[in-house]
Design a protein around this motif. Structure first.
Motif, short mmCIF file in Angstrom:
data_model
loop_
_atom_site.label_atom_id
_atom_site.label_comp_id
_atom_site.label_asym_id
_atom_site.label_seq_id
_atom_site.Cartn_x
_atom_site.Cartn_y
_atom_site.Cartn_z
N VAL A 69 0.83 -1.21 0.00
CA VAL A 69 0.00 0.00 0.00
C VAL A 69 0.86 1.25 0.00
O VAL A 69 0.46 2.29 -0.53
CB VAL A 69 -0.97 -0.02 1.20
CG1 VAL A 69 -1.76 1.28 1.27
CG2 VAL A 69 -1.92 -1.20 1.10
N THR A 70 2.02 1.16 0.61
CA THR A 70 2.91 2.34 0.65
C THR A 70 4.12 2.18 -0.25
O THR A 70 5.11 2.92 -0.11
CB THR A 70 3.38 2.59 2.09
OG1 THR A 70 3.98 1.39 2.62
CG2 THR A 70 2.23 3.01 2.98
N HIS A 71 4.07 1.23 -1.18
CA HIS A 71 5.15 1.14 -2.16
C HIS A 71 5.11 2.40 -3.03
O HIS A 71 4.04 2.84 -3.47
CB HIS A 71 4.97 -0.10 -3.03
CG HIS A 71 6.15 -0.41 -3.89
ND1 HIS A 71 6.43 0.28 -5.06
CD2 HIS A 71 7.16 -1.32 -3.75
CE1 HIS A 71 7.53 -0.20 -5.60
NE2 HIS A 71 7.99 -1.17 -4.83
N PRO A 72 6.26 3.03 -3.28
CA PRO A 72 6.25 4.29 -4.05
C PRO A 72 5.51 4.20 -5.38
O PRO A 72 4.78 5.12 -5.75
CB PRO A 72 7.74 4.57 -4.25
CG PRO A 72 8.40 3.92 -3.09
CD PRO A 72 7.60 2.69 -2.79
N ALA A 73 5.67 3.08 -6.10
CA ALA A 73 4.99 2.96 -7.39
C ALA A 73 3.47 2.90 -7.21
O ALA A 73 2.72 3.52 -7.98
CB ALA A 73 5.48 1.71 -8.12
N PHE A 74 3.02 2.17 -6.18
CA PHE A 74 1.58 2.08 -5.93
C PHE A 74 1.01 3.43 -5.52
O PHE A 74 -0.05 3.85 -6.01
CB PHE A 74 1.31 1.04 -4.84
CG PHE A 74 -0.15 0.87 -4.50
CD1 PHE A 74 -0.95 0.01 -5.22
CD2 PHE A 74 -0.71 1.60 -3.46
CE1 PHE A 74 -2.29 -0.14 -4.92
CE2 PHE A 74 -2.06 1.47 -3.15
CZ PHE A 74 -2.85 0.60 -3.88
N VAL A 75 1.69 4.11 -4.62
CA VAL A 75 1.20 5.41 -4.15
C VAL A 75 1.14 6.40 -5.30
O VAL A 75 0.17 7.16 -5.45
CB VAL A 75 2.10 5.94 -3.01
CG1 VAL A 75 1.69 7.36 -2.62
CG2 VAL A 75 2.01 5.02 -1.80
N LEU A 76 2.17 6.40 -6.14
CA LEU A 76 2.20 7.33 -7.28
C LEU A 76 1.06 7.04 -8.25
O LEU A 76 0.37 7.97 -8.71
CB LEU A 76 3.55 7.21 -7.99
CG LEU A 76 3.80 8.23 -9.11
CD1 LEU A 76 3.83 9.63 -8.54
CD2 LEU A 76 5.11 7.91 -9.83
N ALA A 77 0.82 5.76 -8.54
CA ALA A 77 -0.27 5.41 -9.46
C ALA A 77 -1.62 5.75 -8.84
O ALA A 77 -2.53 6.24 -9.53
CB ALA A 77 -0.20 3.92 -9.80
N ALA A 78 -1.77 5.51 -7.53
CA ALA A 78 -3.06 5.75 -6.88
C ALA A 78 -3.43 7.23 -6.86
O ALA A 78 -4.61 7.58 -6.96
CB ALA A 78 -3.03 5.21 -5.45
N CYS A 79 -2.44 8.10 -6.75
CA CYS A 79 -2.77 9.53 -6.64
C CYS A 79 -2.78 10.25 -7.99
O CYS A 79 -3.14 11.42 -8.05
CB CYS A 79 -1.82 10.23 -5.67
SG CYS A 79 -0.12 10.36 -6.24
N THR A 80 -2.38 9.57 -9.06
CA THR A 80 -2.35 10.24 -10.36
C THR A 80 -3.34 9.65 -11.37
O THR A 80 -4.08 10.39 -12.03
CB THR A 80 -0.94 10.17 -10.97
OG1 THR A 80 -0.54 8.80 -11.08
CG2 THR A 80 0.06 10.91 -10.12
#
Length: 608
Positions: free
Chosen positions: A456-467
């Motif tokens: 859930v806090t993997h940088p790639a996941f966070v970036l995709a989730a917020c963009t």
């Protein structure tokens, strides 16, 4: 043998009540009109019985999967529940296939034997919403069978598939044709899911754990779930009755209302059973005599539940009172007053599914506060302010006008994707859970369990989730699809809330994280969130009309220019996200200045 006798008695009770409800409510028309085709008595009576079988197997499948998830990880009964869920799913698929045949027989209409003699006619069901819903149920139930045989399929995936398979018939029953279509469908969805977990879970606990040492762990957990389900069934049932009954007098003057009163009485009886369980059996079920009391009470409760299911199946075939006058806008499915700022603030749309979804985190946070001697008031205020804002944009005038106006849609979007997630994360729910629960708590250490979700806090996941969600919503056909129906719109809003939470969990820095994030990385994340919101604002301010066909049909009186309203939506995207993002940026700057080189702490159980 006693278990089999109890099961047979419960099913028989359900069938008897179903037949009585069909007779009383007029769900079966036994007099054929000369010269008109008829499906015959086999279809007339077989269809509601087959639908009852669909409901029974669905409840059994969902309940056994819930029981498997509530059981201790090392419990041998977990595998037994999963295997039983596979058999329930197989029966569910068989009953759905039979219901499909009988539904097509009823729609044409043609006796089932004649229909089977002309297999080409079976494809006629593809044009019927009722038959389409059953085909989807058949497909999902069939998928569940191998899911229960594959050990690597996670329990939540099995349960999610089973829950989704319950929902399609809700779109083609009385709810689909009611006034206030969105509230009626939402009430029915909530009712079906809560009842399935409650009824099926009790039966699964009774069948699989009555002789198990795991009963002392499973029963207290299920008791809490059952209490929540009881409240959900009551609230959603009240909302459904409010939509279908024109006046309170319909409750006792119409056959539909009278059957509804009997159902309310059954719910009251089940509430008594639950209260008796919590008072006499839940806390002391490890004692032999108390265990026998639990089995007797649960067996009686299962019989009443089966009878209530039969009554519900009969009620679904009973015509509700005729609604006087036109109901609802053609596009939206409900009436909208002419738009004004006052209407935006005062309109109320009490959607039961949203109420229940927001009630769970509100109550859970409150229960956590009760376990602690002290807790910062600012965090409590932030948590409940986030929930209150989400409720305002989903249950108030914003929720009603969001599907009809670009500006109100933008307001709802920004609150759900930015403002509410920021406030909720400032409430530090993970810290609260880790302090209020331990490994010996009823559900274990909830904070530690959340902190195992490293992805859930993997940088790639966070970036995709917020963009990606926001850009795809306004850059593809997703927006008109989400506006076209209540459930797509609700799912879209829920998705934006859930995808906003990981980004602000990382950016807020008040909760522990599964992985370390330096202040610089969190600052870059806030910059990306800001850039996305600004991009959406520019698209709406300078770009062509979005979802123009839908808004032209749905726009309420008082909005003379939809394109001008879209420009207002763009301005909201540019301005509204800035205050919460600026607040987080200031806090981040203070943290970085006060502790050079500081990284967001990671979670350790011993260091709570």
């Amino acid at each position: 043998m006693r278990a089999r006798t109890c099961a047979a008695g419960a099913v028989l009770a359900g069938v008897v009540v179903l037949v009585a409800a069909l007779k009383f409510g007029g769900g079966i028309v036994e007099t054929e009109i000369a010269g008109l085709p008829s499906a015959g008595p086999l279809t007339d009576w077989g269809l509601p019985l087959a639908r009852f079988g669909v409901n029974l197997c669905a409840v059994g499948c969902v309940g056994t999967l819930v029981a498997a998830m509530l059981a201790p990880a090392t419990s041998p009964e977990t595998a037994g529940c999963t295997r039983a869920a596979g058999w329930w799913a197989l029966g569910w698929a068989a009953c759905a296939a039979l219901s499909y045949l009988l539904t097509v027989s009823s729609i044409i209409p043609m006796p089932l034997a004649d229909l089977l003699a002309f297999p080409d006619l079976l494809s006629f069901g593809a044009s019927s919403p009722q038959a389409q819903a059953l085909l989807l149920v058949l497909a999902l139930a069939t998928v569940l069978v191998p899911f229960t045989l594959l050990p690597r399929v996670p329990g939540w995936a099995r349960l999610a598939t089973a829950a989704f398979a319950i929902l399609p018939p809700a779109y083609v029953g009385h709810a689909a044709s009611s006034g206030d279509h969105d509230i009626a469908v939402s009430a029915l969805l909530s009712h079906l899911l809560a009842a399935s977990v409650w009824v099926g879970g009790l039966v699964a606990v009774l069948v699989h754990f009555r002789r198990s040492d795991g009963l002392a762990t499973v029963l207290p957990r299920f008791s809490t779930v059952a209490l929540c389900c009881f409240a959900a069934v009551a609230v959603s049932g009240l909302a459904g009755a409010w939509v279908r009954l024109n006046t309170p007098a319909d409750l006792y003057q119409s056959r539909y209302g009278q059957l509804l009163l009997v159902k309310i009485l059954a719910l009251a009886v089940l509430g008594w059973f639950g209260w008796t369980h919590r008072r006499r059996t839940v806390a002391r079920v490890s004692e032999r005599s108390v265990r026998h009391t639990f089995v007797r009470l649960a067996a009686g409760e299962a019989v009443v539940m089966a009878a209530a299911m039969g009554l519900a199946a009969g009620l679904s075939r009973t015509p509700p009172p005729v609604t006087a006058g036109a109901h609802g806008e053609q596009a939206l499915g409900y009436d909208l007053a002419p738009f004004s700022l006052g209407a935006l603030l005062t309109e109320v749309r009490p959607d039961p599914a949203i109420l229940l979804l927001l009630a769970l985190p509100a109550i859970g946070y409150w229960l956590g506060l009760r376990r602690l001697a002290s807790w910062p008031p600012a965090r409590t205020l932030a948590w409940y302010a986030g929930l209150a804002l989400a409720a305002f944009v989903l249950l108030g005038g914003v929720g009603g006008y969001a599907r009809a106006m670009p500006s109100v849609q933008a307001l709802q979007h920004v609150v759900l994707s930015v403002v509410a997630p920021a406030l909720l994360c400032l409430g530090a729910p993970v810290t609260l859970a880790s302090r209020a629960t331990t490994a010996t708590s009823q559900y274990g250490n909830l904070g530690g369990r959340v902190l195992t979700w490293r992805f859930v806090t993997h940088p790639a996941f966070v970036l995709a989730a917020c963009t990606l969600p926001g850009l795809l919503l306004y850059g593809t056909a997703w927006l008109p699809w989400s506006l076209s129906g209540h459930v797509p719109h609700l799912l879209t809003g829920l998705l934006f809330l859930l995808t906003g939470l990981p980004a602000f969990w990382v950016a807020a820095g008040v909760d522990p994280l599964p992985r370390a994030f330096p202040p610089a990385a969190r600052g870059r994340l806030l910059a990306v969130v800001t850039l996305v919101q600004l991009t959406l604002g520019v698209i709406l301010l300078l770009g062509p009309p979005v979802a123009a066909g839908w808004y032209a049909a749905a726009v309420p009186a008082g909005v003379p220019d939809v394109l001008a309203d879209q420009r207002v939506a763009g301005a909201l995207f540019l301005l509204l996200p800035l205050p919460p993002i600026a607040l987080l940026a200031v806090g981040l700057a203070r943290q970085a200045k006060g502790t050079p080189g500081r990284v967001t702490r990671t979670y350790t159980v011993a260091g709570r």
